[in-house]
Design a protein around this motif. Structure first.
Motif, PDB file in Angstrom:
ATOM      1  N   LEU A   1       8.886  31.505  82.114  1.00 44.01           N
ATOM      2  CA  LEU A   1       8.101  32.361  81.748  1.00 44.01           C
ATOM      3  C   LEU A   1       8.426  33.160  80.524  1.00 44.01           C
ATOM      4  CD1 LEU A   1       5.901  34.441  83.067  1.00 44.01           C
ATOM      5  CD2 LEU A   1       7.650  35.854  83.847  1.00 44.01           C
ATOM      6  N   THR A   2       7.721  33.030  79.596  1.00 47.92           N
ATOM      7  CA  THR A   2       8.038  33.683  78.156  1.00 47.92           C
ATOM      8  C   THR A   2       6.700  33.613  77.495  1.00 47.92           C
ATOM      9  OG1 THR A   2       9.481  33.379  76.272  1.00 47.92           O
ATOM     10  CG2 THR A   2       8.317  31.244  77.130  1.00 47.92           C
ATOM     11  N   ASP A   3       6.818  34.245  76.118  1.00 44.00           N
ATOM     12  CA  ASP A   3       5.851  34.541  75.078  1.00 44.00           C
ATOM     13  C   ASP A   3       5.883  33.193  74.425  1.00 44.00           C
ATOM     14  OD1 ASP A   3       4.402  34.939  72.930  1.00 44.00           O
ATOM     15  OD2 ASP A   3       4.439  37.198  73.337  1.00 44.00           O
ATOM     16  N   GLU A   4       4.658  32.328  74.543  1.00 45.42           N
ATOM     17  CA  GLU A   4       4.486  30.701  73.897  1.00 45.42           C
ATOM     18  C   GLU A   4       4.740  30.958  72.267  1.00 45.42           C
ATOM     19  OE1 GLU A   4       2.105  26.945  73.874  1.00 45.42           O
ATOM     20  OE2 GLU A   4       1.352  28.531  75.346  1.00 45.42           O
ATOM     21  N   LYS A   5       3.960  32.073  71.579  1.00 38.15           N
ATOM     22  CA  LYS A   5       3.818  32.175  70.194  1.00 38.15           C
ATOM     23  C   LYS A   5       5.223  32.602  69.831  1.00 38.15           C
ATOM     24  CE  LYS A   5      -0.963  33.133  69.904  1.00 38.15           C
ATOM     25  NZ  LYS A   5      -2.034  34.049  69.628  1.00 38.15           N
ATOM     26  N   LYS A   6       5.764  33.501  70.448  1.00 42.04           N
ATOM     27  CA  LYS A   6       7.237  34.131  69.848  1.00 42.04           C
ATOM     28  C   LYS A   6       8.226  32.903  70.142  1.00 42.04           C
ATOM     29  CE  LYS A   6       6.085  38.227  68.619  1.00 42.04           C
ATOM     30  NZ  LYS A   6       4.602  37.951  68.739  1.00 42.04           N
ATOM     31  N   LEU A   7       8.152  32.191  71.219  1.00 44.45           N
ATOM     32  CA  LEU A   7       9.193  30.968  71.456  1.00 44.45           C
ATOM     33  C   LEU A   7       8.891  30.227  70.435  1.00 44.45           C
ATOM     34  CD1 LEU A   7      11.534  30.024  73.295  1.00 44.45           C
ATOM     35  CD2 LEU A   7       9.793  29.073  74.454  1.00 44.45           C
ATOM     36  N   LYS A   8       7.712  29.867  70.190  1.00 50.01           N
ATOM     37  CA  LYS A   8       7.760  28.836  68.925  1.00 50.01           C
ATOM     38  C   LYS A   8       8.208  29.236  67.672  1.00 50.01           C
ATOM     39  CE  LYS A   8       3.770  26.474  68.742  1.00 50.01           C
ATOM     40  NZ  LYS A   8       2.274  25.979  68.733  1.00 50.01           N
ATOM     41  N   GLN A   9       7.734  30.665  67.498  1.00 47.64           N
ATOM     42  CA  GLN A   9       8.461  31.024  66.242  1.00 47.64           C
ATOM     43  C   GLN A   9       9.881  31.305  66.056  1.00 47.64           C
ATOM     44  OE1 GLN A   9       7.191  35.258  65.497  1.00 47.64           O
ATOM     45  NE2 GLN A   9       8.064  35.266  63.331  1.00 47.64           N
ATOM     46  N   LEU A  10      10.593  31.278  67.358  1.00 47.56           N
ATOM     47  CA  LEU A  10      12.094  31.215  67.216  1.00 47.56           C
ATOM     48  C   LEU A  10      12.544  29.798  67.292  1.00 47.56           C
ATOM     49  CD1 LEU A  10      14.460  32.877  68.068  1.00 47.56           C
ATOM     50  CD2 LEU A  10      14.016  32.574  70.448  1.00 47.56           C
ATOM     51  N   LEU A  11      11.960  28.985  67.728  1.00 42.14           N
ATOM     52  CA  LEU A  11      11.966  27.673  67.798  1.00 42.14           C
ATOM     53  C   LEU A  11      12.095  27.058  66.160  1.00 42.14           C
ATOM     54  CD1 LEU A  11      12.956  24.651  69.125  1.00 42.14           C
ATOM     55  CD2 LEU A  11      10.299  24.590  69.174  1.00 42.14           C
ATOM     56  N   PHE A  12      10.993  27.650  65.516  1.00 43.22           N
ATOM     57  CA  PHE A  12      10.875  27.003  64.063  1.00 43.22           C
ATOM     58  C   PHE A  12      11.826  27.443  62.889  1.00 43.22           C
ATOM     59  CE2 PHE A  12       5.826  26.009  64.077  1.00 43.22           C
ATOM     60  CZ  PHE A  12       6.130  24.795  65.181  1.00 43.22           C
ATOM     61  N   ILE A  13      12.278  28.908  63.523  1.00 39.91           N
ATOM     62  CA  ILE A  13      13.502  29.481  62.577  1.00 39.91           C
ATOM     63  C   ILE A  13      14.656  28.562  62.636  1.00 39.91           C
ATOM     64  CG2 ILE A  13      15.110  31.169  62.441  1.00 39.91           C
ATOM     65  CD1 ILE A  13      12.932  33.304  63.213  1.00 39.91           C
ATOM     66  N   PHE A  14      15.005  27.983  63.776  1.00 40.53           N
ATOM     67  CA  PHE A  14      16.135  27.249  63.964  1.00 40.53           C
ATOM     68  C   PHE A  14      15.845  25.617  63.150  1.00 40.53           C
ATOM     69  CE2 PHE A  14      17.341  30.427  67.191  1.00 40.53           C
ATOM     70  CZ  PHE A  14      18.584  30.783  66.648  1.00 40.53           C
TER      71      PHE A  14
END
Length: 452
Positions: A343-356
């Motif tokens: 259960l999460t915010d998909e867009k924010k999780l993608k942004q977080l993944l892309f930073i790493f």
């Protein structure tokens, strides 16, 4: 008028009104009860007197007969139909009733009357006189005692009303102060904030969870938001003025170089255009990151929903791989059993993944590995690179704004030093726990732990 005065006045007026209505109702009910009782008693006495007198007619002189039944505070009389020979007897205290005019009535009468500012009960009943003529037996009886009792009751109720208003006024005063105390404290706190420029909070007693407590808690939360936003905006201004100075200087320098020698020297022209373009893109990215960091989490419009983590990671990796043409290997360490859903915010999780992923791309030329699974009840995502790595001291500072590892302090790869700071903000906003492990010369592993 102050709010406390309004509450005090309105409460006192309301209670006074209710007391007056209640006491008035008591007085009306009690007076009606007493007067009805007097009428009923007078009716019974008239019936009994008429019956006794009817039995004694002719055997006892009329005047003596009436004298035997005269009320203590009143008068009794015979009134013939022709109103000619009226026989009346009064008590010693009511001689003035002899002067009261009267007349014959062929019906029974029972009513209250006023005579010379005194109240009486007037009873009249048709009877047959001793001479065989038709007449009235009339009794007028003073109700002075009842009237005095009602007057005393009225005075008592008025006094009780005024006495009851004293605790009402005092209690409403206390109540108004109790209600307005948080408001007064809030006004005082806001005045101190305005005068000192420092954020302060209300002192809240958690004994009661009433609306006043909620208001104070909401006020403190609002102050928290204001202070956070103020600090973020102040930091944004400070960071922007500090970080934009260098790229703007570079752009200005290369622009001046273009004006002087750019048209004559293609090499200088290409170098200047490349530098200006590169710094412009860097400023754009840095502006977007700074603006996002300047926002409070509550302004990020977080929308959580359940997502299939494996499908999400595969699609995200394909997007990133195609954008930068790099090799990324993904491994599902849970072997797809059971399917990983979070259960999460998909867009924010993608942004977080892309930073790493972007950090791994910048500091490593080798294959980037991404893995997912479950460990100790938490879903994890790992991003592993075999790059330059970091020391333990550097690892503790990488989430600070504008910090860059010494080996990475170059404009080609180092960036503005905002990526991991932004990652920490995003992770906190969507309840993701971050963990970094790194070793110099070996590489870095970034772990994202999510709630199922």
């Amino acid at each position: 008028m102050k709010l406390s005065s309004k509450i005090n006045l309105s409460t006192a007026v309301l209670f006074a009104f209710l007391l007056i209505i209640m006491n008035f109702s008591v007085y009306i009910s009690f007076s009606k009860l007493l007067l009805d009782s007097e009428i009923e008693t007078a009716n019974r006495e008239l019936d009994k007197t008429a019956d006794d007198i009817g039995k004694s007619f002719g055997s006892v002189p009329d005047l003596d007969l009436l004298r035997s039944y005269v009320p203590i505070d009143g008068m009794i009389r015979f009134v013939p139909k022709d109103n000619q020979r009226i026989i009346s007897v009064t008590s010693s205290t009511e001689n003035k009733l002899k002067d009261k005019n009267t007349k014959f009535s062929d019906t029974e009468i029972s009513q209250f009357i006023e005579y010379q500012n005194q109240s009486y009960i007037f009873e009249s009943m048709p009877i047959i006189m001793s001479n065989g003529n038709e007449g009235n037996l009339q009794i007028i009886k003073s109700i002075k005692t009842t009237t005095n009792n009602l007057n005393i009751l009225r005075l008592v109720l008025i006094l009780v009303t005024f006495l009851a208003l004293v605790p009402v006024v005092v209690s409403s005063r206390i109540l108004s102060k109790l209600i307005t105390m948080p408001v007064t404290s809030m006004i005082k706190t806001m005045t101190e904030i305005r005068q000192s420029g420092r954020f302060k909070r209300l002192i809240i007693e958690e004994k009661s969870k009433d609306e006043l407590y909620q208001m104070g808690k909401t006020f403190n939360h609002m102050i928290d938001l204001l202070e956070t936003n103020y600090e973020k905006q102040k930091m944004f201004v400070s960071n922007a003025s500090h970080e934009f100075k260098t790229p703007l200087t570079i752009i200005e320098s290369y622009s001046s170089l273009l004006k002087r020698r750019g048209l004559a020297d293609p090499k200088i022209f290409n170098e200047s255009i490349e530098a200006i373009h590169s710094e412009a893109i860097r400023m754009k990215d840095m502006t977007e990151q700074l603006l996002l960091l300047a926002k409070h989490h509550e302004q990020w419009n977080i929308h959580k929903a359940e997502i299939n983590l494996i499908n999400f990671l595969k699609q995200s990796i394909i997007t990133f791989r195609n954008a930068y043409n790099i090799d990324i290997h993904y491994a599902d360490e849970n072997d797809g059993e059971p399917p990983l859903t979070v259960l999460t915010d998909e867009k924010k999780l993608k942004q977080l993944l892309f930073i790493f992923l972007d950090n791994a791309r910048k500091y490593s030329d080798d294959t980037i590995k991404v893995a997912s699974g479950i460990m100790n009840g938490e879903v994890y995502i790992r991003i592993m690179d075999r790059g330059i790595g970091m020391s333990t001291e550097e690892l503790t500072k990488v989430f600070d704004r504008f910090y860059r590892v010494d080996k990475a302090r170059n404009r080609k790869k180092g960036g503005a030093g905002l990526g991991l700071s932004l990652a920490k903000e995003i992770a906190d906003a969507i309840d993701v726990r971050l963990q970094l492990d790194s070793k110099e010369g070996v590489g870095t592993t970034a772990a994202l732990f999510l709630k199922k």
